[in-house]
Design an enzyme around this catalytic site. Structure first.
Site, PDB file in Angstrom:
ATOM      1  N   HIS A  72     -11.903  50.966 -17.072  1.00 25.87           N
ATOM      2  CA  HIS A  72     -12.394  50.234 -18.252  1.00 25.87           C
ATOM      3  C   HIS A  72     -13.706  49.513 -17.916  1.00 25.87           C
ATOM      4  CE1 HIS A  72     -11.528  47.928 -22.078  1.00 25.87           C
ATOM      5  NE2 HIS A  72     -12.440  47.155 -21.511  1.00 25.87           N
ATOM      6  N   GLU A  73     -13.699  48.756 -16.820  1.00 24.68           N
ATOM      7  CA  GLU A  73     -14.900  47.996 -16.454  1.00 24.68           C
ATOM      8  C   GLU A  73     -16.018  48.919 -15.967  1.00 24.68           C
ATOM      9  OE1 GLU A  73     -15.094  45.049 -17.406  1.00 24.68           O
ATOM     10  OE2 GLU A  73     -12.967  44.746 -17.821  1.00 24.68           O
ATOM     11  N   HIS A  76     -17.855  50.057 -19.078  1.00 25.79           N
ATOM     12  CA  HIS A  76     -18.772  49.012 -19.548  1.00 25.79           C
ATOM     13  C   HIS A  76     -20.027  48.948 -18.687  1.00 25.79           C
ATOM     14  CE1 HIS A  76     -16.269  47.260 -22.595  1.00 25.79           C
ATOM     15  NE2 HIS A  76     -15.379  46.732 -21.779  1.00 25.79           N
ATOM     16  N   ASP A 148     -12.851  43.522 -27.025  1.00 22.93           N
ATOM     17  CA  ASP A 148     -14.042  44.354 -27.256  1.00 22.93           C
ATOM     18  C   ASP A 148     -14.168  44.707 -28.734  1.00 22.93           C
ATOM     19  OD1 ASP A 148     -14.480  44.348 -24.512  1.00 22.93           O
ATOM     20  OD2 ASP A 148     -13.449  46.255 -24.197  1.00 22.93           O
TER      21      ASP A 148
END
Length: 268
Positions: A72-73, A76, A148
């Site tokens: 996930h990170e 980003h 988000d």
């Protein structure tokens, strides 16, 4: 050896008292590590604590949760670096902090006085990238993207209703701009626009988010290998600087691995 300009970029609008508190936090951290001076590591950690919340290293996470958070990170962070109008990436971490399981931290180069439409569209794309990366690795989606989604929806809605950034609806203010919401206001207030306009607003907000989502999807599909390398690096090192993400994009690996410092002892 402290670069105060980096700390300044991460503390916009702080008062003298807030900056003094940040230095006190850094001094306490240095003392717990038996250091005689405050260094950049302590200042960054105290700034991160004040701005994004305290680290929760003791939080029990399964290997699967850690893997999902890392991807996930990584999503980003990569899209943040690839899109030129996003605020520059500062660091990315999978150490739980505040209510979040991980964080991708970006800092503006200068004071933010105005925001442009292209910049906000790229920011929404970066915000969507975490969910997309999750789906790449698991073939499923989780609740981890809730904040988000909230952030992206709020920004897209303001673009359409307040800032005149929609060709479809034009330079018109829609709705009440009073920021002070009191009990019963949402029920009692009359809309300043028709139901048809409300539907147009909803459609425009969804279109902006869908376009940003598709843009992030293309970027991550093009750099799928880099996402995987970055996610594995996050699982190994937990926290990476922007320079490490750029090294992965340019060379396919981290050439100058981060120095992992031992965590300070817990407070009594």
């Amino acid at each position: 050896k402290v670069d105060l300009s980096i700390i300044a970029r991460g503390t916009p609008g702080y008062s003298g008292a807030e900056l003094a508190n940040l230095l006190n936090e850094a001094a306490l951290l240095a003392a717990r590590r038996n250091k005689k001076r405050i260094g950049m590591v302590e200042l960054e950690e105290s700034r991160d604590k004040v701005r994004w919340g305290r680290e929760r290293r003791s939080m029990a996470m399964t290997d699967e949760d850690k893997k999902i958070t890392a991807w996930h990170e990584a999503g980003h962070a990569l899209v943040n670096v690839l899109l030129k109008k996003c605020h520059p990436l500062h660091k990315v971490t999978i150490i739980p902090r505040g209510q979040a399981l991980g964080a991708t931290m970006s800092l503006p180069k200068d004071d933010v006085l105005n925001r442009q439409s292209k910049e906000m569209r790229e920011t929404i794309a970066m915000t969507m990238a975490g969910r997309i990366a999750e789906e790449i690795v698991t073939g499923d989606i989780s609740t981890g993207a809730s904040s988000d989604i909230k952030q992206a929806t709020g920004m897209a809605h303001a673009m359409v209703t307040q800032w005149g950034m929609s060709d479809e609806l034009g330079m018109v203010l829609y709705g009440d701009t009073d920021d002070y919401v009191f009990l019963g206001k949402e029920i009692s207030q009359n809309k300043t626009y028709s139901e048809q306009t409300a539907q147009q607003i909803d459609a425009e907000v969804k279109r902006i988010i869908d376009e940003a989502y598709a843009r992030a999807q293309r970027k991550l599909d093009e750099r799928r290998t880099a996402v995987e390398i970055l996610a594995k690096a996050l699982l190994e090192y937990e926290t990476l600087d922007a320079s490490h993400v750029k090294e992965i994009l340019e060379h396919g690996e981290i050439q100058n691995p981060p120095i992992v410092e031992a965590a300070p002892p817990p407070l009594p």
